[in-house]
Each structure stands twice: as structure tokens, then as C-alpha cells.
Scaffold this motif. Structure first.
Motif, short mmCIF file in Angstrom:
data_model
loop_
_atom_site.label_atom_id
_atom_site.label_comp_id
_atom_site.label_asym_id
_atom_site.label_seq_id
_atom_site.Cartn_x
_atom_site.Cartn_y
_atom_site.Cartn_z
N UNK A 17 0.85 -1.19 0.00
CA UNK A 17 0.00 0.00 0.00
C UNK A 17 0.88 1.25 0.00
N UNK A 18 0.25 2.41 -0.15
CA UNK A 18 1.03 3.65 -0.21
C UNK A 18 1.74 3.93 1.12
N UNK A 42 2.11 -0.91 3.90
CA UNK A 42 1.54 -2.12 4.49
C UNK A 42 1.34 -3.19 3.42
N UNK A 77 -8.08 -7.71 -8.69
CA UNK A 77 -9.17 -6.74 -8.71
C UNK A 77 -8.65 -5.31 -8.84
N UNK A 78 -7.56 -5.01 -8.14
CA UNK A 78 -7.00 -3.67 -8.23
C UNK A 78 -6.46 -3.42 -9.65
N UNK A 87 -7.01 -9.90 -4.52
CA UNK A 87 -7.37 -8.49 -4.64
C UNK A 87 -6.37 -7.72 -5.50
N UNK A 108 -0.88 -5.15 1.02
CA UNK A 108 -2.12 -4.81 0.33
C UNK A 108 -1.80 -4.28 -1.05
N UNK A 109 -2.83 -3.85 -1.79
CA UNK A 109 -2.57 -3.29 -3.10
C UNK A 109 -3.22 -1.91 -3.19
N UNK A 110 -2.67 -1.07 -4.05
CA UNK A 110 -3.12 0.31 -4.16
C UNK A 110 -3.31 0.71 -5.61
N UNK A 111 -4.52 1.18 -5.91
CA UNK A 111 -4.81 1.66 -7.26
C UNK A 111 -3.83 2.75 -7.68
N UNK A 112 -3.55 3.67 -6.73
CA UNK A 112 -2.66 4.79 -7.00
C UNK A 112 -1.30 4.28 -7.50
#
Lengths: 210, 229
Positions: B37-38, B41, B72-73, B69, B43-47
Motif C-alpha cells: 500500500x502507499x 503495508x 481486482x486492483x 485483490x 495490500x494493493x493500491x490503485x494509485x
């Protein structure tokens, strides 16, 4: 009561409050059948939405929902990010740049949101996912909106009540999608966290209009 | 223009490590990462995915992902992307798929060929990812190959990762279905499973417009020992 951009911002603000208040409860639900990050992820995601709304105040309900979509997809981290993100994005697209939302248009936007969740997550009704909250909500909203003299509050209430009942109905289900599906039969007896957070968000929509 | 690759993983370390591995075998391919994540963490982030897609070269982009996910992202990112027609998502195991994709991109393959190279590593567990008309046991609808040849492995180490990558990478960029001792010649892992040592003979069969070129190219690689002792 009209559903305009002020309503949309209030809805998102109340949603953020609901995620903060129910953070631990959602974590507990997710700990039982998932990876226990749903409450924290949703809380963080919606707090980020509040920051974005303050930074760049949207001009229409659709713009508010689009900003929410982008933020949730970027900040939530787990599967809920792209799922809710797609839901808000499709609802935003459905609403276009209209300044006020009529009952029928809101029911259509909810259906677009639900279709987005289904397209992204490939879940069907009965899989013990957020779809089990959204599909009854869409049906109830459509029915309420179709009644001749329907006002928007009636439609919002119908959707929230149906989503809440839908979330409760996931308790005995055996999960067929997502992390919970690894548990098989053991997933029965627990409420789906995504259905629970969906019901909270649709309830917040009522609070914003009340 | 070479195809770029974007790696979407729940973990920054996985994304960076996989990209590092791919760079060793395909040094000229742009491999961009969107891991974690940004705020660092899991996870995944569209950004992050959109930023990586934005930095990619103009030759098209193939996206590889790890768990649910991330897919999905990545799909969401394609909804937001300005040129979604220049981007494809590969349904392949991340590490093996990435290496195969990078090698194919290095060999000049287009986005569809690169995706195919990545998806070919899935093997029998991913029949959906197999190319149409996939030869499997060494025959395309029973047709005789358009060109064939037998070549003896002369290098000490025989068939291993680097030779397999060279063969698969070259073949992915050609208009030909190629089998080597019955396995898909465009599949790096398929070639490695042959377990062919020095002195083994590779029976290369090819179908399609580039059949002769493909067989001769593989033959040339084998005969020069893949540039190894």
C-alpha cells in the motif's frame, strides 16, 4: 429533502463515522472467517475519503462518489478497496453530473454499484459476501422508487433495511468466495464482514437525509 | 518498442524481488512494480498501479499479479487507464510468469505474445491460459509439422533456466507453434521440466509461417551451446 452534493458529503462523513465506531466489531467478524483487517482497512479508507473531500470539495453527488472510489481503491489495501471502489465508481458514472438525485435515479445508481461489485468480485447471491446485502437493497430501492409518490427518504430507508436483513441472512451461509471460502463449512455461523459494512454504509445514507 | 511489465503484489518486497529476478534474465525490459500500500503495508493500491502504468513505455504493457485483490486492483486500474487497449492482464503465477514474460519481451514479442508466454508457465493446472491450438503431445490437429529438426545438447549443463529462457523468449516472438520433445517451446518451465542433459537430443517440431526460422533458430542456439562451455 433533496439528495444533492451536501447530502452526498454528509453520507460519506457519516459512513466514515460508522466505520470508526464499528471498527472493532468488523475486525472481530473478519477475524472469525477472514484475515481480520476489514475494520481497520475500512476505517483508514474512509478517513482518507474525509481528507480528500476537505482538500477538494466536490460540486456534484457524482463527483463526491468518484473521489470516494479513487480514494478507497488507493487506501483500503484489501479486497474491499477495489470492490467498494468499483461500487462507488459505477454509482458515480450512473449519476453523471446531475446536481440532484431523483428516487428512480438513486435506485439505478445502487443497481450500477451492485453490478460493479459482482463484475469485480465474481460473487453471486448466497456466496456469503457483500452482494448478499447489496442485491436485496437494490430490489427494495427499486420497488420503493417505483411506487408513485415515493420520496427519496423512503427509498433510502428501504435500501438500508433490506441491506441490514441481507447482512443478517449471511450468518448461516457457507462462504463460496474470498478468504472465508477456505474455511468451508466452518464459515457458517458468522456474519460476513463485507455485508455488515455495506449495511452500515447504506444506513448512513438515511442518516444524511434525515 | 519493447513491451513493459507491471508487477502488482500485496508486498513491496515480493514485487521488487520478482522484478530483480526478471531483470537478470531480461536486462532491457522495463519492469515496474506496484507492491504493497502507499503507507508500506501489505495490500494493493490503485494509485501505485496507475503510477506504474503511467511510467511504462509506449510498446504496450503486460500486468502480472499475485493474490485475489491484486487482480481486482489491476482490473480497476484498467477501468481508469487512458489507453486500456495497450494493456493486458496475464493470468499466471507471479514469479515464473514474470520471468517468462520478461524473456519474451526481451525477444521482441508484442503484448499478446508476452501474455501468452507468461500464461504458458501455468502448465496443466491452467488449461484456460493455454494458447488456442496448443500442440500438447506434439501434433496440431494431427498435422505433420511444417518443419522439424533434431539437435544434440553440447553444453556441459544441458537444458536449464538460461537456455530455456533463450529458447522460449525467441519462440514467443515468432509466428509459429513449436514443440521441443513434446512440450511447448514457448514455455520456459515446460522446457526446464524436460531435464535434458548434455548429449540429449532435442526433437524440435514447428507449425506456422515462421516454422523453419524457429527450428533453425533453436538449432543454432543448441549447437553453439547457448554461449556456455
Amino acid at each position: 429533502m433533496v439528495l444533492d452534493v451536501n447530502w452526498a458529503v454528509k453520507w460519506l462523513t457519516l459512513s466514515a463515522q460508522a466505520m470508526a465506531e464499528h471498527r472493532v466489531e468488523l475486525i472481530e467478524l473478519d477475524r472469525a472467517i477472514g484475515d481480520s483487517d476489514h475494520g481497520e482497512n475500512m476505517d483508514r479508507g474512509f478517513q482518507a475519503v474525509l481528507d480528500k473531500l476537505a482538500e477538494a470539495p466536490p460540486q456534484t453527488p457524482g463527483a463526491a462518489l468518484k473521489l470516494t472510489a479513487m480514494t478507497l481503491m488507493s487506501k483500503v489495501g484489501g479486497a474491499a478497496g477495489p470492490l467498494y471502489g468499483t461500487a462507488f465508481l459505477r454509482a458515480a458514472t450512473s449519476l453523471g453530473d446531475s446536481a440532484e438525485i431523483e428516487p428512480e435515479a438513486w435506485a439505478t445508481a445502487l443497481a450500477a454499484a451492485r453490478d460493479g461489485i459482482v463484475a469485480r468480485g465474481k460473487a453471486e447471491s448466497g456466496d456469503k459476501t457483500m452482494v448478499d446485502a447489496w442485491t436485496p437493497a437494490v430490489e427494495a430501492a427499486r420497488k420503493a422508487a417505483a411506487a408513485g409518490d415515493a420520496d427519496v427518504l423512503t427509498v433510502l430507508v428501504a435500501a438500508a433495511e433490506a441491506a441490514e436483513a441481507g447482512a443478517v441472512a449471511t450468518d448461516p451461509m457457507v462462504a463460496r468466495k474470498g478468504r472465508a471460502s477456505y474455511l468451508g463449512e466452518r464459515s457458517a455461523g458468522h456474519r460476513d464482514p463485507g455485508a455488515a459494512s455495506s449495511a452500515l454504509i447504506l444506513r448512513a445514507a438515511v442518516g444524511a437525509a434525515a | 518498442m519493447t513491451v513493459s511489465i507491471v508487477v502488482v503484489s500485496h508486498s513491496g518486497k515480493i514485487a521488487d524481488g520478482a522484478a530483480e529476478l526478471a531483470a537478470q534474465m531480461a536486462p532491457d525490459v522495463m519492469v515496474l512494480t506496484a507492491g504493497g500500500t502507499t503507507d508500506g503495508r501489505i495490500g494493493t493500491s490503485l494509485e501505485k498501479v496507475l503510477a506504474a502504468l503511467d511510467k511504462a513505455g509506449s510498446g504496450g504493457t503486460v500486468i502480472l499479479t499475485d493474490l485475489g485483490s491484486a487482480v481486482m486492483t489491476a482490473e480497476s486500474a484498467l477501468e481508469f487507464a487512458e489507453n486500456p487497449e495497450t494493456m493486458v492482464l496475464a493470468d499466471a503465477p507471479l514469479v515464473e510468469g514474470l520471468v517468462a514474460a520478461a524473456v519474451a519481451a526481451q525477444g521482441g514479442a508484442d503484448i499478446h505474445e508476452v501474455r501468452r508466454a507468461a500464461e504458458a508457465v501455468g502448465g496443466p493446472a491452467h488449461p484456460v491460459g493455454s494458447p488456442a491450438g496448443w500442440p500438447g503431445d506434439g501434433s496440431v490437429t494431427g498435422r505433420e509439422p511444417d518443419f522439424a529438426g533434431d539437435f544434440e545438447l553440447v553444453n556441459q549443463a544441458g537444458m536449464h533456466a538460461r537456455p530455456a529462457a533463450k529458447i522460449a523468449g525467441a519462440i514467443s516472438g515468432m509466428d509459429a507453434e513449436v514443440t521441443v520433445n513434446g512440450v511447448d517451446g514457448a514455455s520456459m518451465t515446460g522446457l526446464m521440466t524436460l531435464g535434458a542433459g548434455k548429449g540429449s537430443v532435442l526433437h524440435v517440431q514447428a507449425w506456422g509461417a515462421d516454422a523453419e526460422r524457429a527450428v533453425n533458430y533453436v538449432g543454432g542456439l543448441v549447437q553453439e551451446g547457448f554461449g556456455e562451455p
